[in-house]
Design an enzyme around this catalytic site. Structure first.
Site, short mmCIF file in Angstrom:
data_model
loop_
_atom_site.label_atom_id
_atom_site.label_comp_id
_atom_site.label_asym_id
_atom_site.label_seq_id
_atom_site.Cartn_x
_atom_site.Cartn_y
_atom_site.Cartn_z
N HIS A 105 0.85 -1.19 0.00
CA HIS A 105 0.00 0.00 0.00
C HIS A 105 0.89 1.24 0.00
O HIS A 105 2.12 1.14 -0.06
CB HIS A 105 -0.96 0.00 1.19
CG HIS A 105 -0.33 0.03 2.54
ND1 HIS A 105 0.49 -0.98 2.99
CD2 HIS A 105 -0.37 0.94 3.55
CE1 HIS A 105 0.90 -0.70 4.22
NE2 HIS A 105 0.40 0.46 4.57
N HIS B 57 1.32 3.82 2.23
CA HIS B 57 1.80 4.50 3.42
C HIS B 57 3.32 4.65 3.40
O HIS B 57 4.03 3.81 2.87
CB HIS B 57 1.36 3.76 4.68
CG HIS B 57 -0.04 4.10 5.10
ND1 HIS B 57 -0.75 3.37 6.02
CD2 HIS B 57 -0.87 5.11 4.71
CE1 HIS B 57 -1.96 3.91 6.18
NE2 HIS B 57 -2.05 4.95 5.40
N ASP C 132 5.80 4.33 5.41
CA ASP C 132 6.75 3.33 5.92
C ASP C 132 6.86 2.11 5.02
O ASP C 132 7.64 1.20 5.31
CB ASP C 132 6.39 2.92 7.35
CG ASP C 132 4.97 2.39 7.50
OD1 ASP C 132 4.10 2.81 6.73
OD2 ASP C 132 4.73 1.57 8.41
N HIS C 133 6.12 2.12 3.90
CA HIS C 133 6.19 1.00 2.96
C HIS C 133 6.69 1.41 1.57
O HIS C 133 6.93 0.54 0.74
CB HIS C 133 4.81 0.34 2.83
CG HIS C 133 4.34 -0.29 4.11
ND1 HIS C 133 4.45 -1.63 4.38
CD2 HIS C 133 3.78 0.27 5.21
CE1 HIS C 133 3.97 -1.88 5.58
NE2 HIS C 133 3.57 -0.75 6.11
N HIS D 293 -7.74 -2.16 5.99
CA HIS D 293 -6.89 -1.07 6.44
C HIS D 293 -7.58 0.25 6.12
O HIS D 293 -8.67 0.27 5.53
CB HIS D 293 -5.52 -1.19 5.75
CG HIS D 293 -4.43 -0.44 6.44
ND1 HIS D 293 -4.28 -0.42 7.80
CD2 HIS D 293 -3.41 0.33 5.95
CE1 HIS D 293 -3.22 0.30 8.13
NE2 HIS D 293 -2.68 0.78 7.02
N ASP E 92 -0.54 -4.64 7.84
CA ASP E 92 -1.46 -3.50 7.95
C ASP E 92 -2.92 -3.90 7.75
O ASP E 92 -3.56 -3.50 6.78
CB ASP E 92 -1.05 -2.40 6.97
CG ASP E 92 0.24 -1.72 7.40
OD1 ASP E 92 0.20 -0.50 7.64
OD2 ASP E 92 1.27 -2.39 7.52
N HIS F 73 6.63 -6.19 11.61
CA HIS F 73 5.91 -4.91 11.60
C HIS F 73 5.48 -4.52 13.02
O HIS F 73 4.33 -4.25 13.31
CB HIS F 73 4.69 -5.00 10.67
CG HIS F 73 4.16 -3.65 10.25
ND1 HIS F 73 3.22 -2.97 10.98
CD2 HIS F 73 4.44 -2.87 9.18
CE1 HIS F 73 2.93 -1.83 10.39
NE2 HIS F 73 3.67 -1.74 9.29
#
Length: 307
Positions: free
Chosen positions: A61, A63, A65-66, A140, A208, A270
């Site tokens: 996805h 976000h 941090d990814h 999510h 997530d 995670h």
């Protein structure tokens, strides 16, 4: 054989000694990267499996941090002498595309082509001749995918049966690929010389999301996973924020997915930054699924076919 390592195990933000959650898979000399947060390419270099051999990147996805490690990784691939005949494929939900377009501001000219392949829940892709990719559901606050990587295994070839039918050796490969052949005027079908179906290798990556029964169904599709890599954002329920609904799983919920899907092994990852030592909470998972570990950066395994 399918080699798997975790480049990072942190959620939300990187910590000293704990990079952001990312997995690297090696099969047939090619590398497949799942997620690419800030600092991922540093972890890639530390692992030493190589960077230029990355065939595809699977993004769950959009976000930060990814995905925020992508600009640097794309440029590093350019500096590795990757050329026009070495395209990079990036898979992910359609919502990732604007992120990729903005990233190209930082890397507008690359010596290799980059192709984005959008995926929806339920999509299946033959990534290579011997690797299938399945996109699965999550729950999510932005569109997000779970992934299953499946390496099929051909049925065992019955040499004695092939010889008794008079099949020349140079036709065996075609039968193993599922093609029929002619020996004189007689047609030989693959099932005439092949044994029953055999179990392949399967890796499932989930991040997530809150727990859902759809996750269990996805994780168990085709066959139970040999390895389930699942987020365990919270060691126990007391860590879950009380003032807003955050769609993440506890160790126990991840273990419930592993148990219900018939997984052989569960790696938790995670982690919330508030968990300085995730292993302190591992019994919360093992009470439900004994073969669970609180994975660390660099945790590694080689998965082989069962005989």
């Amino acid at each position: 054989m399918l080699d798997v390592t975790l480049l990072g195990t942190s959620g939300t933000l990187p910590l000293p000694g704990r990079y952001l959650s990312s997995a690297l898979i090696r099969i047939g000399g090619k590398l497949f990267l799942i997620d690419c947060g800030e600092g991922t390419q540093v972890a890639l270099r530390a692992k030493g499996w190589g960077i230029r051999r990355i065939d595809s990147i699977l993004l769950t996805h959009s976000h930060a941090d990814h995905v925020l490690g992508l600009p640097g990784l794309l440029l590093t691939l350019a500096f590795s002498q990757r050329g026009a005949e070495e395209p990079l494929r990036i898979f992910g939900p359609p919502s990732v595309l604007p992120v990729l377009e903005s990233i190209r501001v930082f890397a507008p000219r690359l010596p290799y082509p980059v192709y984005f392949i959008p995926l929806e829940v339920g999509d299946e892709v033959d990534v290579t001749d011997n690797l299938k990719l399945f996109a699965g559901p999550t729950e999510h606050d932005v569109p997000c995918l779970s992934y299953s990587l499946y390496v099929p295994r051909s049925p065992k070839f019955d040499v004695e049966r092939a010889n008794s039918l008079g099949v020349p050796r140079d036709l065996w490969g075609r039968l193993q690929r599922g093609e029929s052949v002619f020996v004189g005027e007689r047609e030989i079908q693959p099932q005439d010389v092949l044994g029953p179906p055999r179990k392949g290798l399967k890796l499932v990556f989930i991040t997530d999301t809150r727990f859902t029964e759809d996750l269990v169904s996805f994780a168990s599709k085709i066959q139970p996973p040999d390895l389930l890599i699942s987020e365990g954002m919270y060691g126990d329920e007391s860590m879950r924020p009380k003032d807003w609904d955050v769609p993440h799983m506890t160790f126990a919920e991840a273990a419930k997915v592993a148990s219900a899907s018939g997984a052989r092994l569960l790696w938790l990852t995670h982690y919330s930054p508030m968990m300085a030592d995730p292993s302190r909470y591992i019994e919360n998972a093992r009470r439900i699924f004994p073969n669970a570990i609180a994975a660390q950066d660099g945790t590694e395994i080689s998965l082989s076919y069962e005989d």
